[in-house]
Design an enzyme around this catalytic site. Structure first.
Site, PDB file in Angstrom:
ATOM      1  N   GLY B  10      -3.663 -34.479  66.206  1.00  0.00           N
ATOM      2  CA  GLY B  10      -3.180 -33.892  64.966  1.00  0.00           C
ATOM      3  C   GLY B  10      -3.533 -32.416  64.915  1.00  0.00           C
ATOM      4  O   GLY B  10      -4.637 -32.019  65.297  1.00  0.00           O
ATOM      5  N   PHE B  11      -2.566 -31.617  64.495  1.00  0.00           N
ATOM      6  CA  PHE B  11      -2.822 -30.175  64.423  1.00  0.00           C
ATOM      7  C   PHE B  11      -2.214 -29.636  63.130  1.00  0.00           C
ATOM      8  O   PHE B  11      -1.459 -28.690  63.105  1.00  0.00           O
ATOM      9  CB  PHE B  11      -2.241 -29.471  65.659  1.00  0.00           C
ATOM     10  N   GLY B  12      -2.598 -30.303  62.034  1.00  0.00           N
ATOM     11  CA  GLY B  12      -2.157 -29.859  60.713  1.00  0.00           C
ATOM     12  C   GLY B  12      -3.190 -28.916  60.109  1.00  0.00           C
ATOM     13  O   GLY B  12      -3.783 -28.098  60.811  1.00  0.00           O
ATOM     14  N   THR B  16      -5.863 -26.997  62.534  1.00  0.00           N
ATOM     15  CA  THR B  16      -5.683 -25.550  62.624  1.00  0.00           C
ATOM     16  C   THR B  16      -6.934 -24.830  62.144  1.00  0.00           C
ATOM     17  O   THR B  16      -7.379 -23.845  62.746  1.00  0.00           O
ATOM     18  CB  THR B  16      -4.481 -25.116  61.760  1.00  0.00           C
ATOM     19  N   GLU B 130     -18.269 -36.556  58.899  1.00  0.00           N
ATOM     20  CA  GLU B 130     -18.664 -35.684  57.782  1.00  0.00           C
ATOM     21  C   GLU B 130     -17.453 -35.196  57.000  1.00  0.00           C
ATOM     22  O   GLU B 130     -17.500 -35.081  55.775  1.00  0.00           O
ATOM     23  CB  GLU B 130     -19.453 -34.479  58.334  1.00  0.00           C
ATOM     24  N   GLU B 191       0.082 -33.185  47.289  1.00  0.00           N
ATOM     25  CA  GLU B 191       1.131 -33.507  48.248  1.00  0.00           C
ATOM     26  C   GLU B 191       2.413 -33.932  47.527  1.00  0.00           C
ATOM     27  O   GLU B 191       2.393 -34.188  46.323  1.00  0.00           O
ATOM     28  CB  GLU B 191       0.649 -34.625  49.172  1.00  0.00           C
ATOM     29  N   ASP B 202      -7.675 -42.157  46.918  1.00  0.00           N
ATOM     30  CA  ASP B 202      -8.370 -41.276  47.861  1.00  0.00           C
ATOM     31  C   ASP B 202      -9.872 -41.227  47.538  1.00  0.00           C
ATOM     32  O   ASP B 202     -10.716 -41.319  48.423  1.00  0.00           O
ATOM     33  CB  ASP B 202      -7.743 -39.873  47.788  1.00  0.00           C
ATOM     34  N   LYS B 206     -13.286 -42.595  49.831  1.00  0.00           N
ATOM     35  CA  LYS B 206     -14.506 -41.821  50.077  1.00  0.00           C
ATOM     36  C   LYS B 206     -15.727 -42.564  49.542  1.00  0.00           C
ATOM     37  O   LYS B 206     -16.795 -42.569  50.171  1.00  0.00           O
ATOM     38  CB  LYS B 206     -14.371 -40.447  49.425  1.00  0.00           C
TER      39      LYS B 206
END
Lengths: 432, 432
Positions: B10-12, B16, B130, B191, B202, B206
């Site tokens: 993943g490179f979101g 990034t 983390e 989103e 969400d 957590k």
């Protein structure tokens, strides 16, 4: 089960707190660690003194430091005696005997930390000090590990519970400084000689310790600008409130290009900031990293169990790493490499907004004279208030400046204080 | 110099962010670690997509998961793709190939965390997370190590920046929910499908992850009571303010004897609490340990660099331990022992003060009927307010109860909602 054997130097508030936690949380600690932690020997000055907590029959009390550091049945020496020379000698002997050291001694670390780090590295032992700064708040570990990949650009801390308690009482109850200090003493928050706490020295010690962890450089304690809270009056608290601020004793450090600016000062903090809301004897540290952004940690900065909890965290950290399976004990977070001296922004060059409270005779031309002095020194006025009844003690004249150099503010104060209408020396604080 | 080689899935936003931090802080990281961290391979769905950041010529992009997990030149797989099945398969394959995994995937950890912990332990690899909770706030490490010697008795968290942003905007600007949500979307805080954020899921993910670290037990996600913020209106915000509260979406967990009570709910928080001051898209977690007392950690809960900073902390943690000098990789903080199911306080038995907003026809006897229903169910009234103009939509009648069981509050609501004077269903929130 493996046992990690402790030798405690000192059995006051924090030592007793540690013993209590080992007693009540022993089962949980074993479950998490797979090892048992036991106090074996305790060094005290007076063997006959009555103790508030009995650490159990397995613990030998001694008044001989050698008996502690040379005990082959001790793995970790926990230094909780405080002070400089005796504590330092004890720690160095512990290293020489191959023992790890956990200490809460910020004063010693601030003064001789570099020497202790080198000695620990030379003997391959651990030197841990979570409890030295901000009690139970995990600030040392956070800087050393969690934010190790961040470039810390700024650090702000409220790190003395006594001073914060006094300022909070002055703020919420309108008390004067002396009354609030007496109350803090009565509650056990302030020591008989509270100089270190109220004059900012204790905060300065902690700041020096944290600067090394945050910025990887050393800021010598004796060159750090330090200002205490004993000059704060109810009048200042009230003026601060009118302008939208709370007064807090702040440790601050920030990068200015490649140099470091740091100091301990009472400062006016905008009341909307979380730091302004740190009340009573609480501590808080706010960090700003170039990746993580702003982080704030808040908790109890002193007390037997909170500080004992931080000591225990260090002991457990060492315990996880002992027994041959360990990676290098990195005491500094920089692989024990030499910590070099910080390039320091001279205190006079540091820039801030300032709060000036002049006490002046109520006569024509006073404001003009002060304004002229400020203009000549390049200090730009943002807000000015003069009110209250004129008496023999003069009237307060409060000026809030725009951002200016500390040395310019000092020059204005020296000049105005020397003028014949000045009744009392100017009181001046920074504004965050 | 040793190199730690990363494979990113993943490179979101977060991927990034990690690449950017490695770029800008690389020198500092090498200094602290004595090792260089390099991204070697990146798994993406669409190889042709334009990237906002170029990770450099040493990085190979691939769309084949096998190429990533089986690359012998990768030490750590960083899973940032999100979702359940594909991510899980990838992580299990990485373990099987002897690679450590760093993940930000709270949903997967909440649902299949136990299985992943067992698989990591079986292959002797690390599973670090983390970044899965509260972005850049070092909450996982704090629970796992710093407070390992504490008995955590209570945990409260604001852990969804989108929900907190919406509630903050509603509070400070008087916006309604839909307008605030649209604004959050426009700013990129929410989103396109914000269900997980605003309905509390969400936050629930957590909470499940942190419960394991804090209490050493598992609270199954599908039995956790979860209530979102979409029913909060400006009217509720205003009534809460009148009573001295701010409305926050809170995750909570606490020990009740040997059982655990937990849930996610909008709650009225006294405005004097620091938690009430957590504004905008910030996160905060408040812990209470039996030794350390109350601790609060505050920071940015999302975003490329803050979350990337947490991912990097895990990578550096693993990097310190790799290379043969490592102690056991303890992924859970409980030496990878089996995590057993929590003894759970049935949600209906959990006790709290409650805020009820009934919408009723403006006629005689309404208050008497509601008060009678409450009395019959043992719900004691602390404060009651009825005001506002009566219209076709009825008038609001707000009641603040004393501490009572959730099931009693629910019974009252069911009963009153069925009465003929009820114009709209009752809105009910907990009070901290």
């Amino acid at each position: 089960m493996d046992v990690i054997r402790l030798g405690l130097a000192g059995f006051g508030t924090v030592g007793t707190g540690l013993a209590r936690i080992l007693d009540i949380n022993g089962e949980r600690i074993e479950k998490r660690l797979g090892k048992r932690i036991e106090i074996r020997r305790v060094l005290v000055r007076d063997l006959d003194k009555t103790r508030s907590f009995d650490p159990g029959p397995g613990v030998t009390f001694t008044s001989d430091p050698e008996a502690l550091v040379n005990d082959p049945d001790i793995d970790i020496v926990v230094e909780l005696m405080g002070g400089l020379d005796t504590a330092k000698a004890l720690i160095l002997k512990a290293f020489a005997a191959g023992k790890h050291v956990v200490t809460a001694n910020k004063h010693l670390l601030a003064v001789d930390g570099l020497e202790l780090f080198e000695a620990a590295a030379a003997s391959g032992t651990g030197l841990m000090f979570e409890a030295s700064c901000a009690g139970g708040i995990p600030i040392v570990q956070t800087l050393k590990e969690n934010l190790a990949g961040d470039e810390i650009v700024k650090m702000l801390g409220i790190m003395n519970g006594t001073a914060n308690y006094i300022l909070s009482e002055m703020t919420t109850k309108g008390m004067d400084f002396t009354t609030a200090l007496d109350e803090a003493k009565a509650l056990g928050y302030a020591e008989a000689d509270p100089t270190f706490d109220i004059e900012g020295h204790d905060t300065a010690h902690k700041l020096c310790v944290l600067i090394r962890m945050a910025f990887g450089v050393d800021y010598p304690l004796d060159t750090l600008p330090v200002q205490g809270i004993s000059t704060v009056t109810p009048l200042d608290i009230e003026f601060a409130r009118r302008f939208g601020y709370r007064i807090k004793l702040l440790a601050h450090a920030k990068k200015v290009d490649d140099r470091l600016e740091a100091g301990v000062h009472p400062a006016l903090v905008p009341y909307t900031y979380l730091l302004a809301r740190v009340g009573g004897n609480y501590n808080a540290v706010r960090l700003e990293g170039n990746a993580v952004g702003p982080i704030m940690l808040h908790g109890q900065g002193a007390g037997d169990l909170p500080t004992g909890s931080a000591v225990l965290a260090d002991i457990m950290n060492l315990a996880r790493q002992t027994g041959g399976r360990c990676h290098m004990l990195d005491n500094t977070g920089f692989r024990n490499q030499h910590i070099s001296m910080a390039a320091i922004v001279p205190p006079g060059e540091s820039e801030s907004k300032f709060y000036f409270r002049f006490t002046v005779a109520d006569r024509t031309g006073v404001m003009a004279a002060i304004a002229r002095s400020m203009a000549e020194h390049g200090v730009s006025i943002a807000q000015a208030v003069q009110d209250g009844e004129a008496g023999a003690e003069g009237v307060p004249l409060v000026i809030i400046s725009h951002e200016t150099r500390a040395e310019a503010a000092e020059a204005v104060i020296a000049e105005v204080d020397a003028l014949d209408f000045s009744v009392e020396p100017c009181v001046c604080f920074r504004i965050l």
